[in-house]
Write a protein that holds these residues in place. Structure first.
Motif, mmCIF file in Angstrom:
data_model
loop_
_atom_site.group_PDB
_atom_site.id
_atom_site.type_symbol
_atom_site.label_atom_id
_atom_site.label_comp_id
_atom_site.label_asym_id
_atom_site.label_seq_id
_atom_site.Cartn_x
_atom_site.Cartn_y
_atom_site.Cartn_z
ATOM 1 N N PHE A 103 0.848 -1.190 0.000
ATOM 2 C CA PHE A 103 0.000 0.000 0.000
ATOM 3 C C PHE A 103 0.887 1.244 0.000
ATOM 4 O O PHE A 103 1.930 1.269 0.660
ATOM 5 C CB PHE A 103 -0.903 0.030 1.236
ATOM 6 C CG PHE A 103 -1.935 -1.073 1.257
ATOM 7 C CD1 PHE A 103 -2.594 -1.462 0.106
ATOM 8 C CD2 PHE A 103 -2.262 -1.708 2.449
ATOM 9 C CE1 PHE A 103 -3.545 -2.468 0.123
ATOM 10 C CE2 PHE A 103 -3.214 -2.710 2.478
ATOM 11 C CZ PHE A 103 -3.854 -3.101 1.317
ATOM 12 N N SER A 104 0.449 2.256 -0.686
ATOM 13 C CA SER A 104 1.202 3.505 -0.726
ATOM 14 C C SER A 104 1.023 4.256 0.600
ATOM 15 O O SER A 104 0.108 3.966 1.378
ATOM 16 C CB SER A 104 0.706 4.384 -1.877
ATOM 17 O OG SER A 104 -0.631 4.803 -1.641
ATOM 18 N N LYS A 105 1.909 5.218 0.818
ATOM 19 C CA LYS A 105 1.825 6.019 2.039
ATOM 20 C C LYS A 105 0.486 6.738 2.124
ATOM 21 O O LYS A 105 -0.127 6.829 3.197
ATOM 22 C CB LYS A 105 2.969 7.036 2.086
ATOM 23 C CG LYS A 105 2.977 7.889 3.351
ATOM 24 C CD LYS A 105 4.139 8.864 3.340
ATOM 25 C CE LYS A 105 4.144 9.721 4.589
ATOM 26 N NZ LYS A 105 5.262 10.694 4.586
ATOM 27 N N LYS A 106 -0.002 7.231 0.995
ATOM 28 C CA LYS A 106 -1.277 7.951 0.971
ATOM 29 C C LYS A 106 -2.430 7.043 1.393
ATOM 30 O O LYS A 106 -3.282 7.442 2.197
ATOM 31 C CB LYS A 106 -1.535 8.488 -0.441
ATOM 32 C CG LYS A 106 -2.810 9.310 -0.569
ATOM 33 C CD LYS A 106 -2.974 9.848 -1.989
ATOM 34 C CE LYS A 106 -4.270 10.662 -2.101
ATOM 35 N NZ LYS A 106 -4.441 11.202 -3.483
ATOM 36 N N ILE A 107 -2.432 5.817 0.876
ATOM 37 C CA ILE A 107 -3.488 4.862 1.236
ATOM 38 C C ILE A 107 -3.408 4.503 2.709
ATOM 39 O O ILE A 107 -4.423 4.452 3.413
ATOM 40 C CB ILE A 107 -3.385 3.591 0.368
ATOM 41 C CG1 ILE A 107 -3.762 3.910 -1.080
ATOM 42 C CG2 ILE A 107 -4.271 2.482 0.918
ATOM 43 C CD1 ILE A 107 -3.605 2.735 -2.025
ATOM 44 N N ILE A 108 -2.190 4.270 3.208
ATOM 45 C CA ILE A 108 -2.011 3.879 4.607
ATOM 46 C C ILE A 108 -2.469 4.991 5.551
ATOM 47 O O ILE A 108 -3.208 4.747 6.507
ATOM 48 C CB ILE A 108 -0.536 3.518 4.882
ATOM 49 C CG1 ILE A 108 -0.167 2.241 4.131
ATOM 50 C CG2 ILE A 108 -0.296 3.323 6.381
ATOM 51 C CD1 ILE A 108 1.296 1.872 4.238
ATOM 52 N N VAL A 109 -2.038 6.221 5.300
ATOM 53 C CA VAL A 109 -2.415 7.350 6.146
ATOM 54 C C VAL A 109 -3.935 7.546 6.120
ATOM 55 O O VAL A 109 -4.572 7.754 7.162
ATOM 56 C CB VAL A 109 -1.686 8.636 5.711
ATOM 57 C CG1 VAL A 109 -2.245 9.844 6.463
ATOM 58 C CG2 VAL A 109 -0.184 8.507 5.955
ATOM 59 N N SER A 110 -4.529 7.462 4.934
ATOM 60 C CA SER A 110 -5.983 7.629 4.807
ATOM 61 C C SER A 110 -6.721 6.524 5.543
ATOM 62 O O SER A 110 -7.692 6.784 6.271
ATOM 63 C CB SER A 110 -6.384 7.610 3.326
ATOM 64 O OG SER A 110 -5.771 8.665 2.619
ATOM 65 N N LEU A 111 -6.247 5.290 5.371
ATOM 66 C CA LEU A 111 -6.877 4.142 6.023
ATOM 67 C C LEU A 111 -6.806 4.261 7.541
ATOM 68 O O LEU A 111 -7.811 4.055 8.240
ATOM 69 C CB LEU A 111 -6.202 2.850 5.562
ATOM 70 C CG LEU A 111 -6.756 1.533 6.143
ATOM 71 C CD1 LEU A 111 -8.202 1.327 5.704
ATOM 72 C CD2 LEU A 111 -5.888 0.362 5.683
ATOM 73 N N PHE A 112 -5.625 4.611 8.065
ATOM 74 C CA PHE A 112 -5.458 4.736 9.511
ATOM 75 C C PHE A 112 -6.297 5.891 10.066
ATOM 76 O O PHE A 112 -6.878 5.784 11.150
ATOM 77 C CB PHE A 112 -3.984 4.947 9.861
ATOM 78 C CG PHE A 112 -3.133 3.724 9.688
ATOM 79 C CD1 PHE A 112 -3.709 2.479 9.521
ATOM 80 C CD2 PHE A 112 -1.748 3.815 9.686
ATOM 81 C CE1 PHE A 112 -2.923 1.338 9.366
ATOM 82 C CE2 PHE A 112 -0.956 2.690 9.526
ATOM 83 C CZ PHE A 112 -1.550 1.451 9.369
ATOM 84 N N THR A 113 -6.367 6.990 9.343
ATOM 85 C CA THR A 113 -7.143 8.145 9.795
ATOM 86 C C THR A 113 -8.632 7.807 9.868
ATOM 87 O O THR A 113 -9.305 8.088 10.871
ATOM 88 C CB THR A 113 -6.942 9.350 8.858
ATOM 89 O OG1 THR A 113 -5.552 9.688 8.808
ATOM 90 C CG2 THR A 113 -7.744 10.550 9.343
ATOM 91 N N ILE A 114 -9.143 7.186 8.812
ATOM 92 C CA ILE A 114 -10.568 6.840 8.756
ATOM 93 C C ILE A 114 -10.932 5.820 9.833
ATOM 94 O O ILE A 114 -11.926 5.984 10.552
ATOM 95 C CB ILE A 114 -10.936 6.294 7.358
ATOM 96 C CG1 ILE A 114 -10.828 7.401 6.317
ATOM 97 C CG2 ILE A 114 -12.354 5.708 7.355
ATOM 98 C CD1 ILE A 114 -10.951 6.914 4.885
ATOM 99 N N THR A 115 -10.114 4.768 9.970
ATOM 100 C CA THR A 115 -10.431 3.739 10.962
ATOM 101 C C THR A 115 -10.305 4.273 12.390
ATOM 102 O O THR A 115 -11.072 3.883 13.270
ATOM 103 C CB THR A 115 -9.521 2.504 10.784
ATOM 104 O OG1 THR A 115 -8.138 2.909 10.745
ATOM 105 C CG2 THR A 115 -9.861 1.772 9.510
ATOM 106 N N PHE A 116 -9.353 5.173 12.619
ATOM 107 C CA PHE A 116 -9.217 5.759 13.949
ATOM 108 C C PHE A 116 -10.440 6.605 14.302
ATOM 109 O O PHE A 116 -10.989 6.494 15.403
ATOM 110 C CB PHE A 116 -7.952 6.609 14.029
ATOM 111 C CG PHE A 116 -7.806 7.371 15.320
ATOM 112 C CD1 PHE A 116 -7.642 6.706 16.524
ATOM 113 C CD2 PHE A 116 -7.844 8.760 15.322
ATOM 114 C CE1 PHE A 116 -7.518 7.411 17.718
ATOM 115 C CE2 PHE A 116 -7.720 9.466 16.506
ATOM 116 C CZ PHE A 116 -7.560 8.797 17.705
#
Length: 202
Positions: A28-41
């Motif tokens: 996963f790209s950094k953008k996907i990871i940051v977005s995923l972690f932000t949304i799930t948090f």
């Protein structure tokens, strides 16, 4: 798919592992990871998962799910500390070329999904078990990342910290959680009620 279907006969929640199908191509790209972690948090701060569990339990008629849905509590700050630490590690790692083969990419992405799942269930300790399907990603990714740390003293400190933390977590889960009632855990070979039986085990 065949393995998932077979596993679902043991426990229906195994279907959650179907996410793995989308994790195989590349890290996963950094953008996907940051977005995923932000949304799930952000979702994890709400009682959404408990409501969804209750809803699915009511619709399907599975009383156990309905009961689980009512188990929401306060935010577990230990989950936040662990998830944030692992999230930071995942974001740093995706900038490097530590994971470059398809197999390595799969385990790294499963590691990311494990962290995201932990963030998603911050208010629901019962739902934390959903992240256990992705523990293989954590178990493979962490040692792989550590081995790529060039500075030997730093690598040894991180190794020691990882072993110490997860050993303490294991002991806490086994002996302290629910008054030690987590052990023994029933399996498909033993169907018994664990309620308060720890103190009688000698």
């Amino acid at each position: 798919i065949s393995i998932l279907v077979l596993a679902s006969f043991f426990h229906l929640s195994a279907l959650i592992f179907a996410v793995t199908y989308f994790c195989y191509r590349k890290p996963f790209s950094k953008k996907i990871i940051v977005s995923l972690f932000t949304i799930t948090f952000l979702l994890g701060l709400t009682p959404l998962i408990s409501y969804m569990t209750s809803f699915i339990g009511d619709v399907s008629g599975i009383s156990k799910l309905s009961k689980y849905g009512g188990n929401q509590g306060g935010i577990n700050f230990f989950y936040i500390l662990e998830a944030f630490g692992l999230a930071f590690l995942a974001i740093l790692t995706t900038q490097s070329k530590v994971f470059f083969t398809k197999k390595q990419s799969l385990f790294f992405n499963l590691f990311v999904v494990y962290v995201a799942t932990n963030l998603l269930v911050l208010r629901d300790a019962t739902a934390l078990r959903y992240s256990w399907y992705y523990l293989i990603g954590l178990a493979v990714a962490i040692p792989h990342i550590i081995e790529y740390i060039k500075n030997k003293p730093t690598r040894m400190i991180i190794k020691f910290s990882v072993v110490l933390y997860f050993s303490a977590l294991f002991i806490r889960t086994l002996l302290i959680w629910d008054g030690g009632d987590f052990s023994p855990y029933k399996s498909i070979f033993q169907d018994f009620d664990r309620n308060g039986r720890w103190e009688h085990m000698g």
